[in-house]
Design an enzyme around this catalytic site. Sequence first.
Site, PDB file in Angstrom:
ATOM      1  CD  GLU A   1      -3.064  -0.705   2.097  1.00 36.23           C
ATOM      2  OE1 GLU A   1      -2.950   0.552   2.646  1.00 36.23           O
ATOM      3  OE2 GLU A   1      -4.254  -1.543   2.212  1.00 36.23           O
TER       4      GLU A   1
ATOM      5  CG  ASP B   1      -7.044   2.085   0.605  1.00 33.40           C
ATOM      6  OD1 ASP B   1      -6.457   1.382   1.313  1.00 33.40           O
ATOM      7  OD2 ASP B   1      -6.860   3.203   1.171  1.00 33.40           O
TER       8      ASP B   1
HETATM    9  P1  ITT Z   1      -7.172  -5.015   2.471  1.00 29.87           P
HETATM   10  O1  ITT Z   1      -6.107  -3.673   2.560  1.00 29.87           O
HETATM   11  O2  ITT Z   1      -6.556  -6.364   2.535  1.00 29.87           O
HETATM   12  O3  ITT Z   1      -8.379  -5.076   1.798  1.00 29.87           O
HETATM   13  P2  ITT Z   1      -7.906  -3.847   5.237  1.00 29.87           P
HETATM   14  O4  ITT Z   1      -8.825  -4.329   6.360  1.00 29.87           O
HETATM   15  O5  ITT Z   1      -6.443  -3.871   5.691  1.00 29.87           O
HETATM   16  O6  ITT Z   1      -8.009  -5.122   4.069  1.00 29.87           O
HETATM   17  P3  ITT Z   1      -7.912  -1.116   4.242  1.00 29.87           P
HETATM   18  O7  ITT Z   1      -6.333  -1.122   3.974  1.00 29.87           O
HETATM   19  O8  ITT Z   1      -8.701  -0.637   3.254  1.00 29.87           O
HETATM   20  O9  ITT Z   1      -8.257  -2.578   4.460  1.00 29.87           O
HETATM   21  O10 ITT Z   1      -8.308  -0.504   5.521  1.00 29.87           O
HETATM   22  C1  ITT Z   1      -9.578  -0.331   5.872  1.00 29.87           C
HETATM   23  C2  ITT Z   1      -9.792  -0.012   7.387  1.00 29.87           C
HETATM   24  O11 ITT Z   1     -10.712   0.946   7.456  1.00 29.87           O
HETATM   25  C3  ITT Z   1     -10.533  -1.255   7.868  1.00 29.87           C
HETATM   26  O12 ITT Z   1      -9.493  -2.323   8.532  1.00 29.87           O
HETATM   27  C4  ITT Z   1     -11.389  -0.703   9.157  1.00 29.87           C
HETATM   28  O13 ITT Z   1     -10.454  -0.262  10.143  1.00 29.87           O
HETATM   29  C5  ITT Z   1     -11.704   0.711   8.519  1.00 29.87           C
HETATM   30  N1  ITT Z   1     -13.155   0.373   7.678  1.00 29.87           N
HETATM   31  C6  ITT Z   1     -13.285   0.440   6.371  1.00 29.87           C
HETATM   32  N2  ITT Z   1     -14.550   0.295   6.202  1.00 29.87           N
HETATM   33  C7  ITT Z   1     -15.303   0.010   7.244  1.00 29.87           C
HETATM   34  C8  ITT Z   1     -16.476  -0.380   7.602  1.00 29.87           C
HETATM   35  O14 ITT Z   1     -17.460  -0.652   6.717  1.00 29.87           O
HETATM   36  N3  ITT Z   1     -16.696  -0.596   8.678  1.00 29.87           N
HETATM   37  C9  ITT Z   1     -15.907  -0.401   9.800  1.00 29.87           C
HETATM   38  N4  ITT Z   1     -14.690  -0.183   9.613  1.00 29.87           N
HETATM   39  C10 ITT Z   1     -14.311   0.215   8.322  1.00 29.87           C
END
Ligand code: ITT
Length: 189
Positions: A36, A65
């Site tokens: 990332e 993301d």
């Molecule tokens: P990938 O990168 O592998 O897809 P990740 O969980 O690390 O998985 P991100 O880097 O996009 O994904 O980080 C997104 C974070 O934002 C996620 O871990 C939550 O902490 C927060 N988040 C995003 N959407 C959310 C939702 O619908 N409800 C609650 N928290 C959310």
Amino acid sequence: MIVLFSTTNKHKIREANETGKIYGIGFEQINCIYPEIRDEKFENIASEGVKYVYEKIKKPVIVEDSGIIIDALNSFPGTFSAYIEKKLGNKGILNLMRDVEERNRTARYISAVAFFDGKILKTFVGTVEGKISTGERGSGGFGYDPIFIPNGYKETFGENPEPKKEISHRRKSVETFCKFYVKYNEDIK
Ligand code: ITT
């Protein structure tokens, strides 16, 4: 129609599929870890990520993301949401906000889906506005859902995750992607 979705987060797959099924699209999780980049824009992180994944698998694919932006914390944690969730958690965020009054607790979730097929690179962004509660409430959803109250509701997404299907940032980004993909699929036939 099956669309490959590279993510380590099974909640993203579940929520994407709730929207995808309306359009006859099933999202299949693949776990191609991508670096990332550091950027304040979710779209840029998703775009760079999807190009990386495409180069590995040579098949059309999406990545997403997402994160939460809290106005009283100068947009923190933003694109660092996953890391901060692990390091501080909801309790840590509530602690940072302990002196912030109700009217200044505004926040929004943002989701950026990026699609790449080797030629066409597109991003689809969705947002949901709300505010940060004063305590953790409910255990539904994931991540920051127990402290996020969407506008127009009294309960957090943790207490009642049902509205996420209709109004969430992910519903909106995935839905615009699905509309694009239905047409894209017809055009390449
Ligand atoms: P990938 O990168 O592998 O897809 P990740 O969980 O690390 O998985 P991100 O880097 O996009 O994904 O980080 C997104 C974070 O934002 C996620 O871990 C939550 O902490 C927060 N988040 C995003 N959407 C959310 C939702 O619908 N409800 C609650 N928290 C959310």
